[in-house]
Design a protein around this motif. Structure first.
Motif, PDB file in Angstrom:
ATOM      1  N   VAL A 132       0.836  -1.199   0.000  1.00 24.17           N
ATOM      2  CA  VAL A 132       0.000   0.000   0.000  1.00 24.17           C
ATOM      3  C   VAL A 132       0.874   1.254   0.000  1.00 24.17           C
ATOM      4  O   VAL A 132       0.591   2.234  -0.705  1.00 24.17           O
ATOM      5  N   ALA A 133       1.958   1.228   0.766  1.00 19.03           N
ATOM      6  CA  ALA A 133       2.869   2.371   0.797  1.00 19.03           C
ATOM      7  C   ALA A 133       3.539   2.575  -0.550  1.00 19.03           C
ATOM      8  O   ALA A 133       3.726   3.720  -0.995  1.00 19.03           O
ATOM      9  N   ASP A 134       3.910   1.481  -1.222  1.00 13.58           N
ATOM     10  CA  ASP A 134       4.534   1.596  -2.542  1.00 13.58           C
ATOM     11  C   ASP A 134       3.583   2.208  -3.564  1.00 13.58           C
ATOM     12  O   ASP A 134       4.017   2.877  -4.509  1.00 13.58           O
ATOM     13  N   LEU A 135       2.289   1.977  -3.390  1.00  8.85           N
ATOM     14  CA  LEU A 135       1.298   2.548  -4.298  1.00  8.85           C
ATOM     15  C   LEU A 135       1.068   4.032  -4.027  1.00  8.85           C
ATOM     16  O   LEU A 135       0.368   4.698  -4.801  1.00  8.85           O
ATOM     17  N   GLY A 136       1.618   4.542  -2.949  1.00  8.33           N
ATOM     18  CA  GLY A 136       1.484   5.961  -2.649  1.00  8.33           C
ATOM     19  C   GLY A 136       0.181   6.337  -1.991  1.00  8.33           C
ATOM     20  O   GLY A 136      -0.215   7.517  -2.021  1.00  8.33           O
ATOM     21  N   TRP A 137      -0.502   5.380  -1.377  1.00 12.25           N
ATOM     22  CA  TRP A 137      -1.770   5.667  -0.705  1.00 12.25           C
ATOM     23  C   TRP A 137      -1.464   6.148   0.708  1.00 12.25           C
ATOM     24  O   TRP A 137      -1.203   5.346   1.626  1.00 12.25           O
ATOM     25  N   SER A 138      -1.497   7.424   0.934  1.00 10.66           N
ATOM     26  CA  SER A 138      -1.167   7.974   2.244  1.00 10.66           C
ATOM     27  C   SER A 138      -2.261   7.695   3.259  1.00 10.66           C
ATOM     28  O   SER A 138      -1.981   7.466   4.439  1.00 10.66           O
ATOM     29  N   GLN A 139      -3.523   7.709   2.812  1.00  9.96           N
ATOM     30  CA  GLN A 139      -4.636   7.396   3.698  1.00  9.96           C
ATOM     31  C   GLN A 139      -5.779   6.815   2.881  1.00  9.96           C
ATOM     32  O   GLN A 139      -5.876   7.063   1.667  1.00  9.96           O
ATOM     33  N   PRO A 140      -6.641   6.016   3.495  1.00  5.08           N
ATOM     34  CA  PRO A 140      -7.730   5.379   2.744  1.00  5.08           C
ATOM     35  C   PRO A 140      -8.788   6.386   2.316  1.00  5.08           C
ATOM     36  O   PRO A 140      -8.973   7.426   2.960  1.00  5.08           O
ATOM     37  N   THR A 141      -9.464   6.063   1.221  1.00  6.63           N
ATOM     38  CA  THR A 141     -10.620   6.859   0.817  1.00  6.63           C
ATOM     39  C   THR A 141     -11.783   6.545   1.750  1.00  6.63           C
ATOM     40  O   THR A 141     -11.722   5.642   2.595  1.00  6.63           O
ATOM     41  N   LEU A 142     -12.859   7.267   1.584  1.00 13.82           N
ATOM     42  CA  LEU A 142     -14.007   7.091   2.477  1.00 13.82           C
ATOM     43  C   LEU A 142     -14.576   5.680   2.389  1.00 13.82           C
ATOM     44  O   LEU A 142     -14.870   5.050   3.415  1.00 13.82           O
ATOM     45  N   ILE A 143     -14.717   5.150   1.174  1.00 16.07           N
ATOM     46  CA  ILE A 143     -15.267   3.807   1.021  1.00 16.07           C
ATOM     47  C   ILE A 143     -14.307   2.770   1.595  1.00 16.07           C
ATOM     48  O   ILE A 143     -14.732   1.772   2.203  1.00 16.07           O
TER      49      ILE A 143
END
Length: 592
Positions: A21-32
């Protein structure tokens, strides 16, 4: 700044999954993702609705992977534990790609197989015999494998995911899905992900879910006006081609763009038309092989192309609507067989960094408009949607505005402030009548000869004359025969690339990157001088933004200036210049 939102590392996820998840650059989850992942990890059945581009795929992919990793700690036997059903082959490839990115650090423990891509069921048997942990496919393909005894689910399946659930019935998968349920175990966890809650979704809810948790997030069907700008421009058929040429050639539309049309033949007609002016574009429709379609999408996401001319799944919902009238039954049947019933690009496929969506042909339904426009302004990126509206589509436009506006007036479609009279000069390039050609030909020849005798660089001054009268008739050159030849050539070339060269490209992936899909098809004659735009055609407001001159003409103008003094571009030949004003000179030896 502090936030109360739940983070990925607070969900109890495996370290390998968190690293991916970190490699994908997702700093925080979306609402869903924030709402769905914890509930899914608790074993709840979910019915989730969120707008396109909100991260629904990861909302079910993360808990599926986490549950498989957890079960591997106690059960060592390899078997199929999760089934993901998708309505289209393109979405199947997209889901598989997402799953592989999330399992980058645990690929040995979580294996994913996509069975929606190839036509031959027997060719996929070796893949399924290895019993992958996750199987992705369309309902018809999964059922075909079950009937062929390539896949057994009744004993091992733990999770069932239905992505884009509101499309399954519209693609004709109702019977396949009901037959498929007979081969599933009595107890399993289910996820239904959809952009809308239609009657079909309610039917699926009764068939698949047991006391589900309903997540109805982000009530707006599309992003608000701060992220997505929606415009309309009223124009008829001929003006559509004039507008698209002007917008693209003058770079009024910048960035990667999806151009949607209503029929497959319209894809090639528009592509051939743009080729007349050296505007490259690639087509994406149901006639192309699935591997070629996925390769086009991949290269578009990587920045190889700026423009894709695409049809959406609505053109397949009623094939008769896109065929010729009755009386040519054999050809009609043959044309229908070329289309892939499991094709769709306006839903599910993750086109990345799409700046603009252009509805060259306005969609037939409100849902189709939402799905098309949903390809842009995804995540936190801005986007623009521009729709061409004919007079007979005004009622449909009003219906779309009513659905999108609701109580929020800012989400309404706004008129595109564009002055058609400013581009009337471009109309000569798009369409010149044969009668005008015959009447103008003698005048053009006389003018050309006069300019050659008078000026050093007559080509620059010949532009206005020849552009008005002798420019190629771009619209007339794109005939039905030219479109037919282009379709055949494109299909043959893509079949060659996807089948005969498949093994070669697997061994030489760099050569595959060099394969481009936006090359000219060349059934129509192309004039080289149409590539550039003469300065006199550009509206005054845009002349500072557009540089129409070719390098050769620019160099000629620079050479004509010496030390700040403009060189005279005409010869001082008295009596041989028909464009100069007539001067009467008295001859010697004559009387008044």
């Amino acid at each position: 700044m502090a936030t109360d939102r739940l983070q990925f590392h607070e969900m109890g996820l495996d370290d390998r999954l968190l690293k991916a998840v970190a490699d994908l650059g997702w700093s925080q989850p979306t609402l869903i993702q924030e709402k769905a992942i914890p509930l899914a990890l608790e074993g709840k059945d979910l019915l989730a609705r969120a707008r396109t581009g909100s991260g629904k795929t990861a909302a079910y992919a993360v808990p599926v992977i986490q549950r498989i990793l957890a079960s591997k700690q106690t059960v060592r036997e390899q078997d199929v534990r999760a089934l993901i059903l998708v309505p289209t082959k393109e979405l199947g490839h997209q889901v598989q790609a997402m799953m592989r990115e999330l399992t980058a650090y645990c690929s040995r423990d979580v294996r994913v197989a996509d069975v929606s891509g190839r036509a031959d069921v027997s060719a996929q048997r070796p893949i399924l015999m290895e019993k992958p942990d996750v199987v992705v496919g369309t309902p018809s393909r999964v059922l075909a494998h079950i009937n062929a005894q390539n896949l057994v689910l009744h004993a091992s399946l733990e999770m069932l995911v239905v992505d884009e659930a509101d499309l399954l019935f519209s693609f004709g998968f109702e019977a396949d899905l009901k037959n498929l349920l007979c081969h599933l175990p009595k107890i399993y966890q289910s996820f239904l992900m959809s952009a809308t809650f239609s009657e079909d979704v309610q039917t699926l809810k009764e068939l698949l879910l047991h006391n589900p948790v309903t997540l109805k997030l982000q009530g707006c069907l599309l992003p608000d006006a701060s992220q997505l700008q929606q415009y309309t421009i009223k124009c008829e058929e001929e003006d559509k081609f004039l507008l698209i040429y002007t917008l693209l050639k003058l770079r009024l539309v910048q960035g990667k763009s999806l151009i949607f049309v209503s029929e497959v033949s319209r894809c090639y007609r528009l592509k051939l038309f743009l080729e007349q002016f050296s505007i490259p574009a690639c087509v994406l429709n149901s006639e192309l092989p699935v591997q070629s379609r996925c390769h086009i999408i991949t290269q578009f996401n990587q920045g190889f192309y700026d423009y894709i001319i695409a049809t959406d799944e609505r053109s397949l919902a009623d094939p008769a609507a896109t065929q010729r009238p009755a009386g040519k039954g054999k050809k009609k049947k043959k044309a229908g067989n070329l289309q892939d019933k499991e094709y769709g690009v306006s839903r599910g496929v993750d086109f990345q960094n799409v700046a603009n969506v252009i509805n060259f042909d306005f969609p037939a339904t409100v849902e189709s408009y939402i799905h098309r426009v949903g390809r842009t302004a995804r995540a936190d990126n801005p986007g623009t949607a521009l729709s061409f509206i004919s007079h007979f589509q005004l009622a449909l436009l009003k219906e779309v505005e009513e659905v999108l506006t609701g109580d929020n007036a800012e989400s309404a479609l706004k008129p595109y402030q564009f002055k058609m009279e400013a581009i009337e000069g471009f109309r000569y390039r798009c369409r010149v009548s044969a009668a005008g050609w015959m009447h103008a030909l003698p005048l053009c020849i006389i003018t050309e000869n006069a300019l050659k005798q008078t000026y050093d660089n007559p080509e620059e001054l010949m532009w206005p004359w020849w552009d008005c009268f002798l420019m190629q008739d771009a619209m007339r050159s794109v005939t039905k025969q030219a479109v037919r030849e282009a379709r055949l050539k494109e299909i043959k070339q893509e079949l060659l690339n996807s089948e005969k060269l498949k093994t070669y490209f697997e061994d030489n992936p760099r050569d595959l990157q060099l394969l481009r899909h936006d090359k000219d098809l060349h059934p129509a004659i192309i004039k080289a001088h149409l590539k550039n735009i003469p300065d006199y055609l550009i509206p005054e407001a845009l002349r500072g933004l557009v540089n129409p001159l070719s390098d050769r003409m620019r160099r000629r103008r620079e050479k004509s200036k010496v030390h700040g003094v403009t060189k005279r571009n005409f010869k001082n030949v008295q009596g041989k210049n028909p464009l100069r004003s007539f001067r009467y000179t008295k001859r010697k030896g004559t009387q008044k």
